[in-house]
Design a protein around this motif. Structure first.
Motif, mmCIF file in Angstrom:
data_model
loop_
_atom_site.group_PDB
_atom_site.id
_atom_site.type_symbol
_atom_site.label_atom_id
_atom_site.label_comp_id
_atom_site.label_asym_id
_atom_site.label_seq_id
_atom_site.Cartn_x
_atom_site.Cartn_y
_atom_site.Cartn_z
ATOM 1 N N LYS A 24 26.444 44.532 44.468
ATOM 2 C CA LYS A 24 25.278 45.230 44.121
ATOM 3 C C LYS A 24 24.405 45.700 45.165
ATOM 4 C CE LYS A 24 22.062 41.347 43.927
ATOM 5 N NZ LYS A 24 21.200 40.417 43.173
ATOM 6 N N ARG A 25 24.943 45.452 46.504
ATOM 7 C CA ARG A 25 24.290 45.925 47.807
ATOM 8 C C ARG A 25 24.988 47.119 48.073
ATOM 9 N NH1 ARG A 25 23.853 40.486 51.113
ATOM 10 N NH2 ARG A 25 22.484 39.422 49.579
ATOM 11 N N GLY A 26 25.911 47.581 47.683
ATOM 12 C CA GLY A 26 27.040 48.566 47.952
ATOM 13 C C GLY A 26 26.351 49.949 47.462
ATOM 14 N N THR A 27 26.927 50.990 47.710
ATOM 15 C CA THR A 27 26.612 52.479 47.131
ATOM 16 C C THR A 27 27.516 52.718 45.982
ATOM 17 O OG1 THR A 27 28.082 53.213 48.750
ATOM 18 C CG2 THR A 27 25.695 52.999 49.285
ATOM 19 N N GLY A 28 28.670 52.166 45.598
ATOM 20 C CA GLY A 28 29.482 52.325 44.652
ATOM 21 C C GLY A 28 30.646 51.637 44.769
ATOM 22 N N ALA A 29 31.521 51.569 43.568
ATOM 23 C CA ALA A 29 32.619 51.013 43.700
ATOM 24 C C ALA A 29 33.863 51.841 44.670
ATOM 25 C CB ALA A 29 33.432 50.867 42.286
ATOM 26 N N PRO A 30 34.691 51.248 45.613
ATOM 27 C CA PRO A 30 35.554 51.835 46.363
ATOM 28 C C PRO A 30 36.824 52.264 45.380
ATOM 29 C CG PRO A 30 35.642 49.592 46.695
ATOM 30 C CD PRO A 30 34.559 49.908 45.745
ATOM 31 N N ALA A 31 37.265 53.358 45.969
ATOM 32 C CA ALA A 31 38.681 53.934 45.181
ATOM 33 C C ALA A 31 39.670 52.864 45.491
ATOM 34 C CB ALA A 31 38.928 55.272 45.634
ATOM 35 N N GLN A 32 39.648 52.176 46.438
ATOM 36 C CA GLN A 32 40.772 51.290 46.830
ATOM 37 C C GLN A 32 41.022 49.951 46.038
ATOM 38 O OE1 GLN A 32 39.686 49.452 50.543
ATOM 39 N NE2 GLN A 32 41.712 48.131 50.753
ATOM 40 N N ARG A 33 41.820 49.657 45.422
ATOM 41 C CA ARG A 33 42.134 48.414 44.677
ATOM 42 C C ARG A 33 42.270 47.136 45.840
ATOM 43 N NH1 ARG A 33 39.634 49.060 40.281
ATOM 44 N NH2 ARG A 33 40.902 50.156 38.522
ATOM 45 N N GLY A 34 42.065 46.243 45.519
ATOM 46 C CA GLY A 34 42.260 45.061 46.725
ATOM 47 C C GLY A 34 42.754 43.888 45.761
ATOM 48 N N ARG A 35 41.775 42.875 45.791
ATOM 49 C CA ARG A 35 42.313 41.645 44.990
ATOM 50 C C ARG A 35 41.842 41.838 43.839
ATOM 51 N NH1 ARG A 35 40.361 39.457 50.434
ATOM 52 N NH2 ARG A 35 42.153 38.443 51.440
ATOM 53 N N TRP A 36 42.530 40.893 42.701
ATOM 54 C CA TRP A 36 42.275 40.785 41.483
ATOM 55 C C TRP A 36 41.964 39.160 41.193
ATOM 56 C CZ3 TRP A 36 41.767 44.658 38.003
ATOM 57 C CH2 TRP A 36 42.025 46.008 38.445
ATOM 58 N N ILE A 37 40.729 39.474 40.574
ATOM 59 C CA ILE A 37 39.923 38.078 40.012
ATOM 60 C C ILE A 37 40.102 38.102 38.432
ATOM 61 C CG2 ILE A 37 38.348 36.442 39.980
ATOM 62 C CD1 ILE A 37 37.237 37.825 42.602
ATOM 63 N N ILE A 38 41.427 37.608 37.836
ATOM 64 C CA ILE A 38 41.396 37.818 36.514
ATOM 65 C C ILE A 38 41.228 36.575 35.844
ATOM 66 C CG2 ILE A 38 43.131 38.400 34.748
ATOM 67 C CD1 ILE A 38 44.586 39.985 37.247
ATOM 68 N N PRO A 56 45.990 37.835 42.847
ATOM 69 C CA PRO A 56 47.156 39.055 42.924
ATOM 70 C C PRO A 56 46.367 40.077 43.632
ATOM 71 C CG PRO A 56 46.659 38.218 40.490
ATOM 72 C CD PRO A 56 45.581 37.372 41.568
ATOM 73 N N GLU A 57 47.124 41.061 44.398
ATOM 74 C CA GLU A 57 46.564 41.995 45.223
ATOM 75 C C GLU A 57 47.243 43.457 44.648
ATOM 76 O OE1 GLU A 57 46.449 41.437 49.482
ATOM 77 O OE2 GLU A 57 46.509 39.138 48.966
ATOM 78 N N GLY A 58 46.638 44.496 45.206
ATOM 79 C CA GLY A 58 47.205 45.673 45.069
ATOM 80 C C GLY A 58 46.694 46.736 44.039
ATOM 81 N N GLU A 59 47.641 47.669 43.365
ATOM 82 C CA GLU A 59 47.300 48.256 42.355
ATOM 83 C C GLU A 59 47.165 47.242 41.250
ATOM 84 O OE1 GLU A 59 46.297 51.700 41.846
ATOM 85 O OE2 GLU A 59 45.971 51.470 44.022
ATOM 86 N N ALA A 60 46.567 47.696 40.051
ATOM 87 C CA ALA A 60 46.632 46.850 39.031
ATOM 88 C C ALA A 60 48.108 46.415 38.602
ATOM 89 C CB ALA A 60 45.741 47.679 37.878
ATOM 90 N N PRO A 61 48.182 44.894 38.610
ATOM 91 C CA PRO A 61 49.346 44.495 38.174
ATOM 92 C C PRO A 61 49.801 45.127 36.924
ATOM 93 C CG PRO A 61 48.080 42.877 39.190
ATOM 94 C CD PRO A 61 47.139 43.896 39.013
ATOM 95 N N LYS A 62 50.819 45.605 36.721
ATOM 96 C CA LYS A 62 51.227 46.667 35.431
ATOM 97 C C LYS A 62 51.538 45.543 34.321
ATOM 98 C CE LYS A 62 52.502 51.111 37.559
ATOM 99 N NZ LYS A 62 51.628 50.750 38.518
ATOM 100 N N ALA A 63 51.983 44.386 34.909
ATOM 101 C CA ALA A 63 52.502 43.461 33.653
ATOM 102 C C ALA A 63 50.945 43.088 32.709
ATOM 103 C CB ALA A 63 52.920 42.234 34.192
ATOM 104 N N PHE A 64 49.980 43.245 33.380
ATOM 105 C CA PHE A 64 48.749 42.880 32.226
ATOM 106 C C PHE A 64 48.261 44.144 31.637
ATOM 107 C CE2 PHE A 64 48.714 39.998 35.826
ATOM 108 C CZ PHE A 64 48.151 38.935 35.056
ATOM 109 N N GLY A 65 48.898 45.271 31.697
ATOM 110 C CA GLY A 65 48.673 46.506 30.903
ATOM 111 C C GLY A 65 47.332 46.874 30.801
ATOM 112 N N ALA A 66 46.946 47.325 29.461
ATOM 113 C CA ALA A 66 45.417 47.858 29.501
ATOM 114 C C ALA A 66 44.306 46.735 29.697
ATOM 115 C CB ALA A 66 45.200 48.477 28.180
#
Ligand code: ZN
Length: 288
Positions: A24-38, A56-66
Protein backbone atom coordinates in the motif's frame (compact mmCIF):
# COMPACT_ATOMS: atom_id res chain seq x y z
CA UNK A 1 17.85 -8.76 32.05
CA UNK A 2 16.66 -7.03 28.89
CA UNK A 3 12.91 -7.15 28.29
CA UNK A 4 12.15 -9.95 25.80
CA UNK A 5 10.61 -8.70 22.57
CA UNK A 6 7.45 -10.01 20.98
CA UNK A 7 8.23 -8.01 17.86
CA UNK A 8 10.04 -11.00 16.32
CA UNK A 9 7.24 -13.51 16.88
CA UNK A 10 5.83 -14.99 13.67
CA UNK A 11 2.79 -13.14 12.23
CA UNK A 12 4.43 -9.90 13.40
CA UNK A 13 6.11 -7.93 10.62
CA UNK A 14 9.31 -7.91 12.70
CA UNK A 15 9.76 -11.62 11.94
CA UNK A 16 10.69 -10.52 8.40
CA UNK A 17 13.59 -8.51 9.84
CA UNK A 18 12.87 -5.36 7.90
CA UNK A 19 12.89 -7.16 4.56
CA UNK A 20 9.28 -6.46 3.69
CA UNK A 21 7.79 -3.37 2.03
CA UNK A 22 3.96 -3.40 2.14
CA UNK A 23 2.20 -2.85 -1.17
CA UNK A 24 0.00 0.00 0.00
CA UNK A 25 3.00 2.29 0.24
CA UNK A 26 3.86 1.61 -3.38
CA UNK A 27 2.65 3.33 -6.51
CA UNK A 28 1.10 0.25 -8.09
CA UNK A 29 1.60 -3.41 -8.75
CA UNK A 30 4.83 -4.35 -10.55
CA UNK A 31 4.51 -6.21 -13.87
CA UNK A 32 7.06 -8.71 -12.60
CA UNK A 33 5.77 -11.87 -10.97
CA UNK A 34 7.72 -13.10 -8.00
CA UNK A 35 6.78 -15.33 -5.10
CA UNK A 36 3.31 -16.80 -4.75
CA UNK A 37 1.50 -16.89 -1.43
CA UNK A 38 -1.32 -19.29 -2.24
CA UNK A 39 -3.74 -19.84 0.62
CA UNK A 40 -6.32 -22.59 0.97
CA UNK A 41 -8.37 -22.15 4.14
CA UNK A 42 -5.70 -21.94 6.89
CA UNK A 43 -3.04 -23.66 4.81
CA UNK A 44 -0.19 -22.33 2.69
CA UNK A 45 0.75 -23.94 -0.61
CA UNK A 46 4.49 -24.64 -0.67
CA UNK A 47 7.09 -26.39 -2.76
CA UNK A 48 8.85 -29.10 -0.73
CA UNK A 49 12.58 -28.68 -1.37
CA UNK A 50 14.52 -31.29 0.55
CA UNK A 51 13.88 -30.51 4.21
CA UNK A 52 12.80 -26.97 3.32
CA UNK A 53 9.41 -25.62 2.39
CA UNK A 54 9.52 -22.64 0.03
CA UNK A 55 7.04 -20.46 -1.80
CA UNK A 56 6.26 -21.11 -5.48
CA UNK A 57 8.10 -18.59 -7.66
CA UNK A 58 8.03 -17.11 -11.15
CA UNK A 59 5.18 -16.89 -13.61
CA UNK A 60 1.86 -18.09 -12.25
CA UNK A 61 2.26 -21.84 -11.76
CA UNK A 62 0.13 -23.12 -14.64
CA UNK A 63 -1.02 -26.15 -12.70
CA UNK A 64 -3.32 -23.91 -10.68
CA UNK A 65 -5.16 -22.71 -13.79
CA UNK A 66 -7.51 -19.75 -13.40
CA UNK A 67 -7.27 -19.82 -9.58
CA UNK A 68 -4.35 -17.38 -9.70
CA UNK A 69 -5.90 -14.94 -12.18
CA UNK A 70 -7.21 -12.69 -9.41
CA UNK A 71 -3.97 -12.30 -7.49
CA UNK A 72 -3.30 -9.41 -5.11
CA UNK A 73 0.08 -7.76 -4.76
CA UNK A 74 0.91 -8.01 -1.05
CA UNK A 75 4.23 -6.19 -1.11
CA UNK A 76 7.89 -6.81 -1.76
CA UNK A 77 9.99 -9.21 0.30
CA UNK A 78 13.77 -9.08 -0.11
CA UNK A 79 13.27 -7.21 -3.39
CA UNK A 80 10.84 -9.73 -4.86
CA UNK A 81 7.12 -8.99 -5.34
CA UNK A 82 4.79 -11.30 -3.43
CA UNK A 83 1.41 -12.21 -4.93
CA UNK A 84 -1.51 -13.55 -2.94
CA UNK A 85 -4.21 -15.83 -4.25
CA UNK A 86 -6.89 -17.86 -2.51
CA UNK A 87 -7.73 -21.42 -3.53
CA UNK A 88 -11.22 -22.82 -3.01
CA UNK A 89 -11.36 -25.45 -0.28
CA UNK A 90 -12.16 -28.22 -2.75
CA UNK A 91 -9.37 -27.44 -5.26
CA UNK A 92 -6.87 -30.27 -5.55
CA UNK A 93 -3.22 -29.37 -4.95
CA UNK A 94 -1.20 -30.08 -8.13
CA UNK A 95 1.72 -32.47 -8.15
CA UNK A 96 4.98 -30.93 -6.94
CA UNK A 97 3.19 -28.69 -4.43
CA UNK A 98 2.00 -29.38 -0.89
CA UNK A 99 -0.33 -27.85 1.69
CA UNK A 100 1.05 -26.96 5.09
CA UNK A 101 -1.04 -25.68 7.98
CA UNK A 102 -0.37 -22.16 9.24
CA UNK A 103 -1.94 -22.94 12.63
CA UNK A 104 0.65 -23.37 15.41
CA UNK A 105 -1.58 -25.66 17.51
CA UNK A 106 -1.83 -28.02 14.54
CA UNK A 107 1.95 -28.36 14.50
CA UNK A 108 2.92 -26.16 11.58
CA UNK A 109 6.34 -26.86 10.05
CA UNK A 110 6.52 -23.52 8.24
CA UNK A 111 9.43 -21.20 9.06
CA UNK A 112 8.53 -17.93 10.80
CA UNK A 113 8.96 -15.81 7.67
CA UNK A 114 6.45 -17.89 5.71
CA UNK A 115 3.99 -17.92 8.63
CA UNK A 116 4.22 -14.13 8.69
CA UNK A 117 3.72 -13.69 4.95
CA UNK A 118 0.98 -16.33 4.98
CA UNK A 119 -0.74 -14.60 7.89
CA UNK A 120 -0.79 -11.29 6.04
CA UNK A 121 -2.10 -13.07 2.96
CA UNK A 122 -4.90 -14.72 4.96
CA UNK A 123 -5.94 -11.35 6.38
CA UNK A 124 -5.85 -9.75 2.95
CA UNK A 125 -8.09 -12.50 1.54
CA UNK A 126 -10.39 -12.28 4.56
CA UNK A 127 -10.69 -8.54 4.04
CA UNK A 128 -11.36 -8.95 0.32
CA UNK A 129 -14.03 -11.55 1.04
CA UNK A 130 -15.83 -9.39 3.61
CA UNK A 131 -15.51 -5.84 2.22
CA UNK A 132 -17.13 -6.12 -1.19
CA UNK A 133 -20.32 -4.42 -0.10
CA UNK A 134 -20.95 -1.32 1.93
CA UNK A 135 -21.88 -2.28 5.51
CA UNK A 136 -24.10 0.79 5.71
CA UNK A 137 -26.15 0.70 2.49
CA UNK A 138 -25.23 -2.59 0.82
CA UNK A 139 -23.93 -1.23 -2.48
CA UNK A 140 -20.75 -2.68 -4.02
CA UNK A 141 -17.63 -0.89 -2.76
CA UNK A 142 -14.55 0.26 -4.70
CA UNK A 143 -10.93 0.22 -3.59
CA UNK A 144 -9.48 3.51 -2.38
CA UNK A 145 -6.48 4.19 -4.59
CA UNK A 146 -3.19 2.89 -3.17
CA UNK A 147 -4.92 1.71 0.00
CA UNK A 148 -6.46 -1.52 1.24
CA UNK A 149 -9.53 0.50 2.23
CA UNK A 150 -12.87 0.42 0.41
CA UNK A 151 -15.25 3.26 -0.35
CA UNK A 152 -18.93 3.14 -1.11
CA UNK A 153 -19.57 5.13 -4.32
CA UNK A 154 -23.12 5.77 -3.17
CA UNK A 155 -23.11 6.83 0.50
CA UNK A 156 -19.31 7.55 0.62
CA UNK A 157 -18.76 5.32 3.68
CA UNK A 158 -15.10 4.27 3.93
CA UNK A 159 -13.66 1.37 5.85
CA UNK A 160 -10.27 -0.25 6.30
CA UNK A 161 -9.10 -3.75 7.21
CA UNK A 162 -10.42 -4.58 10.64
CA UNK A 163 -8.20 -5.72 13.49
CA UNK A 164 -9.89 -6.87 16.68
CA UNK A 165 -7.99 -6.18 19.91
CA UNK A 166 -7.93 -9.03 22.42
CA UNK A 167 -6.07 -9.30 25.71
CA UNK A 168 -4.18 -12.38 26.89
CA UNK A 169 -2.94 -12.65 30.45
CA UNK A 170 -0.68 -14.72 32.67
CA UNK A 171 -1.79 -14.51 36.32
CA UNK A 172 1.11 -15.01 38.76
CA UNK A 173 1.23 -15.56 42.49
CA UNK A 174 4.78 -15.95 43.74
CA UNK A 175 6.05 -19.39 42.67
CA UNK A 176 2.81 -20.42 40.97
CA UNK A 177 0.89 -19.41 37.84
CA UNK A 178 -2.75 -19.77 36.84
CA UNK A 179 -3.30 -21.60 33.55
CA UNK A 180 -6.53 -22.62 31.84
CA UNK A 181 -7.67 -24.96 29.10
CA UNK A 182 -10.55 -25.28 26.67
CA UNK A 183 -12.12 -28.65 25.95
CA UNK A 184 -11.26 -28.41 22.22
CA UNK A 185 -7.51 -28.35 22.95
CA UNK A 186 -5.28 -31.40 22.90
CA UNK A 187 -5.52 -33.34 26.18
CA UNK A 188 -3.27 -31.94 28.90
CA UNK A 189 -2.53 -28.66 27.14
CA UNK A 190 -2.97 -25.48 29.20
CA UNK A 191 -2.64 -21.83 28.20
CA UNK A 192 -3.68 -18.33 29.19
CA UNK A 193 -6.93 -16.49 29.79
CA UNK A 194 -7.83 -14.38 26.76
CA UNK A 195 -10.72 -12.39 25.39
CA UNK A 196 -11.85 -9.49 23.25
CA UNK A 197 -11.84 -5.88 24.41
CA UNK A 198 -15.35 -4.49 24.88
CA UNK A 199 -16.72 -1.04 24.13
CA UNK A 200 -15.59 1.49 26.69
CA UNK A 201 -12.77 -0.64 28.11
CA UNK A 202 -9.10 0.12 28.41
CA UNK A 203 -6.83 -2.87 27.83
CA UNK A 204 -6.29 -3.11 31.59
CA UNK A 205 -10.06 -3.06 32.20
CA UNK A 206 -10.41 -5.92 29.71
CA UNK A 207 -7.70 -7.96 31.48
CA UNK A 208 -9.34 -7.58 34.89
CA UNK A 209 -12.81 -8.39 33.54
CA UNK A 210 -11.75 -11.43 31.46
CA UNK A 211 -9.79 -12.97 34.32
CA UNK A 212 -12.68 -12.40 36.73
CA UNK A 213 -15.29 -13.75 34.29
CA UNK A 214 -13.37 -16.82 33.16
CA UNK A 215 -11.58 -17.99 36.30
CA UNK A 216 -13.15 -15.92 39.09
CA UNK A 217 -10.06 -14.31 40.59
CA UNK A 218 -9.05 -10.67 41.03
CA UNK A 219 -5.78 -9.30 39.67
CA UNK A 220 -3.60 -6.23 40.22
CA UNK A 221 -0.32 -4.82 38.85
CA UNK A 222 -1.43 -5.46 35.26
CA UNK A 223 1.67 -5.04 33.08
CA UNK A 224 1.95 -5.00 29.29
CA UNK A 225 4.59 -7.38 27.94
CA UNK A 226 4.10 -7.40 24.16
CA UNK A 227 1.71 -8.06 21.31
CA UNK A 228 1.13 -10.29 18.31
CA UNK A 229 -0.87 -9.93 15.15
CA UNK A 230 -2.98 -13.10 14.96
CA UNK A 231 -4.49 -13.84 11.55
CA UNK A 232 -7.17 -16.38 12.56
CA UNK A 233 -8.86 -14.34 11.19
CA UNK A 234 -7.89 -10.84 12.37
CA UNK A 235 -6.96 -10.35 16.02
CA UNK A 236 -4.35 -8.14 17.64
CA UNK A 237 -3.35 -10.08 20.76
CA UNK A 238 -2.14 -7.76 23.53
CA UNK A 239 -0.14 -9.62 26.17
CA UNK A 240 -0.05 -8.95 29.92
CA UNK A 241 1.15 -10.38 33.18
CA UNK A 242 -0.87 -9.66 36.31
CA UNK A 243 -0.50 -10.42 39.99
CA UNK A 244 -3.10 -12.48 41.85
CA UNK A 245 -5.08 -10.25 44.21
CA UNK A 246 -7.58 -12.68 45.75
CA UNK A 247 -10.52 -14.98 45.15
CA UNK A 248 -11.01 -18.69 44.51
CA UNK A 249 -10.88 -20.24 41.05
CA UNK A 250 -14.43 -20.40 39.69
CA UNK A 251 -14.71 -21.59 36.09
CA UNK A 252 -16.82 -20.13 33.33
CA UNK A 253 -17.88 -23.55 32.01
CA UNK A 254 -18.96 -22.14 28.66
CA UNK A 255 -15.43 -20.90 27.98
CA UNK A 256 -13.16 -23.27 29.87
CA UNK A 257 -12.87 -26.91 30.80
CA UNK A 258 -10.35 -26.37 33.58
CA UNK A 259 -8.14 -23.78 35.25
CA UNK A 260 -5.67 -24.35 38.07
CA UNK A 261 -2.52 -23.17 39.71
CA UNK A 262 0.73 -24.78 38.57
CA UNK A 263 4.15 -24.49 40.21
CA UNK A 264 6.34 -22.37 37.91
CA UNK A 265 8.92 -25.19 37.79
CA UNK A 266 6.39 -27.92 36.87
CA UNK A 267 4.29 -26.53 34.04
CA UNK A 268 2.00 -28.65 31.85
CA UNK A 269 2.20 -28.83 28.06
CA UNK A 270 1.77 -25.26 26.89
CA UNK A 271 0.96 -23.37 23.71
CA UNK A 272 3.20 -23.52 20.65
CA UNK A 273 6.35 -21.37 20.71
CA UNK A 274 4.89 -19.38 17.77
CA UNK A 275 2.16 -17.77 19.84
CA UNK A 276 2.29 -14.93 22.31
CA UNK A 277 0.80 -17.30 24.90
CA UNK A 278 3.85 -19.56 24.54
CA UNK A 279 6.14 -16.54 24.62
CA UNK A 280 4.63 -15.15 27.83
CA UNK A 281 4.76 -18.50 29.64
CA UNK A 282 8.36 -19.06 28.54
CA UNK A 283 9.58 -15.65 29.63
CA UNK A 284 7.32 -14.71 32.54
CA UNK A 285 6.12 -17.84 34.35
CA UNK A 286 9.10 -18.02 36.70
CA UNK A 287 9.43 -15.36 39.39
CA UNK A 288 11.89 -12.63 38.39
ZN1 ZN B 1 -22.85 2.81 1.20
Amino acid sequence: MATPLTVYLPYNLGALRGGFEPAKRGTGAPAQRGRWIIVQEQNLVVVPDGADLRLPEGEAPKAFGAALDRAHWLGTWDGTPCWVAGLAADTAIPEGFARETMVPMRGTRLPDALLTLGGMAMQLLWWESTSGHCPRCGNPTARIENEWGKRCPDCKYEHYPHLHPAVITLVRDGERVLLARKSIWAPGRYALVAGFVDNGESLEDAVAREVKEEVGVDVKDITYVGSQNWPFPSQLMVGFVAAYAGGEITLDREELEDARWFPADALPTGPARHSIAGFIIEHYARPA
